[in-house]
Scaffold this active site. Structure first.
Site, PDB file in Angstrom:
ATOM      1  N   ASP A 164       0.863  -1.170   0.000  1.00  0.00           N
ATOM      2  CA  ASP A 164       0.000   0.000   0.000  1.00  0.00           C
ATOM      3  C   ASP A 164       0.916   1.241   0.000  1.00  0.00           C
ATOM      4  OD1 ASP A 164      -2.730   1.133   0.514  1.00  0.00           O
ATOM      5  OD2 ASP A 164      -1.926   1.598   2.474  1.00  0.00           O
ATOM      6  N   LYS A 204      -1.247  -1.673  -4.495  1.00  0.00           N
ATOM      7  CA  LYS A 204      -2.020  -0.444  -4.730  1.00  0.00           C
ATOM      8  C   LYS A 204      -1.024   0.676  -5.057  1.00  0.00           C
ATOM      9  CE  LYS A 204      -4.885  -0.991  -0.773  1.00  0.00           C
ATOM     10  NZ  LYS A 204      -5.734  -0.391   0.273  1.00  0.00           N
TER      11      LYS A 204
HETATM   12  P1  IMP Z   1       1.982  -0.526   3.771  1.00  0.00           P
HETATM   13  O1  IMP Z   1       3.058  -0.569   4.793  1.00  0.00           O
HETATM   14  O2  IMP Z   1       1.210   0.757   3.816  1.00  0.00           O
HETATM   15  O3  IMP Z   1       2.413  -0.881   2.390  1.00  0.00           O
HETATM   16  O4  IMP Z   1       0.874  -1.495   4.244  1.00  0.00           O
HETATM   17  C1  IMP Z   1       0.905  -2.799   4.105  1.00  0.00           C
HETATM   18  C2  IMP Z   1       0.007  -3.429   5.143  1.00  0.00           C
HETATM   19  O5  IMP Z   1      -1.208  -2.673   5.356  1.00  0.00           O
HETATM   20  C3  IMP Z   1      -0.428  -4.745   4.600  1.00  0.00           C
HETATM   21  O6  IMP Z   1       0.423  -5.739   5.041  1.00  0.00           O
HETATM   22  C4  IMP Z   1      -1.820  -4.896   5.160  1.00  0.00           C
HETATM   23  O7  IMP Z   1      -1.753  -5.541   6.401  1.00  0.00           O
HETATM   24  C5  IMP Z   1      -2.335  -3.504   5.381  1.00  0.00           C
HETATM   25  N1  IMP Z   1      -3.254  -3.085   4.279  1.00  0.00           N
HETATM   26  C6  IMP Z   1      -3.022  -2.183   3.314  1.00  0.00           C
HETATM   27  N2  IMP Z   1      -4.064  -2.048   2.494  1.00  0.00           N
HETATM   28  C7  IMP Z   1      -4.993  -2.921   2.935  1.00  0.00           C
HETATM   29  C8  IMP Z   1      -6.320  -3.282   2.475  1.00  0.00           C
HETATM   30  O8  IMP Z   1      -6.858  -2.788   1.481  1.00  0.00           O
HETATM   31  N3  IMP Z   1      -6.943  -4.225   3.221  1.00  0.00           N
HETATM   32  C9  IMP Z   1      -6.408  -4.813   4.315  1.00  0.00           C
HETATM   33  N4  IMP Z   1      -5.181  -4.515   4.761  1.00  0.00           N
HETATM   34  C10 IMP Z   1      -4.480  -3.575   4.085  1.00  0.00           C
END
Ligand code: IMP
Ligand code: MG
Length: 176
Positions: A103, A131
């Site tokens: 994300d 994403k």
């Molecule tokens: P990042 O560190 O922002 O890339 O987030 C990654 C983590 O956020 C993932 O391992 C998920 O646990 C959580 N996450 C991000 N987007 C979603 C979503 O759409 N649904 C559920 N969990 C999400």
């Protein structure tokens, strides 16, 4: 089929996921043939994907588990919590980090940086979902990705909203 009322629509069915996971497994089989890779699952979200993925890989491998978390409800907290004491010995290994979704990319970039200083031969990343429009860490992408999606909050197939919906066999859009 069990579709809780919080699910707005199904984004990827069980069959679509399974087909994509199989293809990822074939790619990883070619990449890691006879290299005895260490597949690391990022708990809890990647657990369902991980268990399906490793069973599509046709070469000897080892597995282990890490825990990281950053989300609170449907929002990224901006702070990644990582249990470094649980990181196994990876020196001399070909490491493959398996994550559910990228994300902001804070989690996977931090994990990769943390592991890269520990003497592994290589550290590569696999994520089921990406994403790209949500990036905070610029230019970060996983080495292998299942599906790219828009900026939607999704649940199911291991992904949760406040620990719920991990058991859904499909990936659905959560009604926010
Ligand atoms: P990042 O560190 O922002 O890339 O987030 C990654 C983590 O956020 C993932 O391992 C998920 O646990 C959580 N996450 C991000 N987007 C979603 C979503 O759409 N649904 C559920 N969990 C999400
Ligand atoms: Mg996660």
């Amino acid at each position: 089929m069990y579709v809780p009322k919080e699910i707005e629509k199904i984004l990827f069915t069980k069959e679509q996921i399974s087909e994509r996971v199989k293809a990822l497994g074939e790619t990883l089989t070619r990449e890691y043939k006879e290299k005895n890779p260490l597949f690391l699952c990022v708990l809890k979200g990647a657990s369902v994907f991980f268990c399906d993925l490793i069973r599509e890989i046709e070469t000897p491998l080892e597995i282990d588990f890490l825990r990281a978390s950053s989300y609170v409800g449907t929002d990224s907290s901006g702070k990644v919590e990582l249990e470094t004491s649980a990181i196994p010995d990876i020196s001399g290994r070909e490491v493959v980090l398996v994550e559910d979704i990228v994300d902001t990319a804070r989690t996977l970039s931090l994990l990769k940086a943390e592991l890269s200083g520990r003497g592994a031969l290589s550290v590569k990343t696999v994520c089921l979902l990406d994403k790209p429009s949500r990036r905070v860490v610029p230019d970060f992408s996983a080495d292998y990705t299942g599906f790219e999606i828009e900026d939607l909050f999704v649940v199911g197939y291991g992904l949760d909203c406040s620990q719920r919906f991990r058991n859904l066999p499909y990936i659905g859009v959560y009604k926010t």
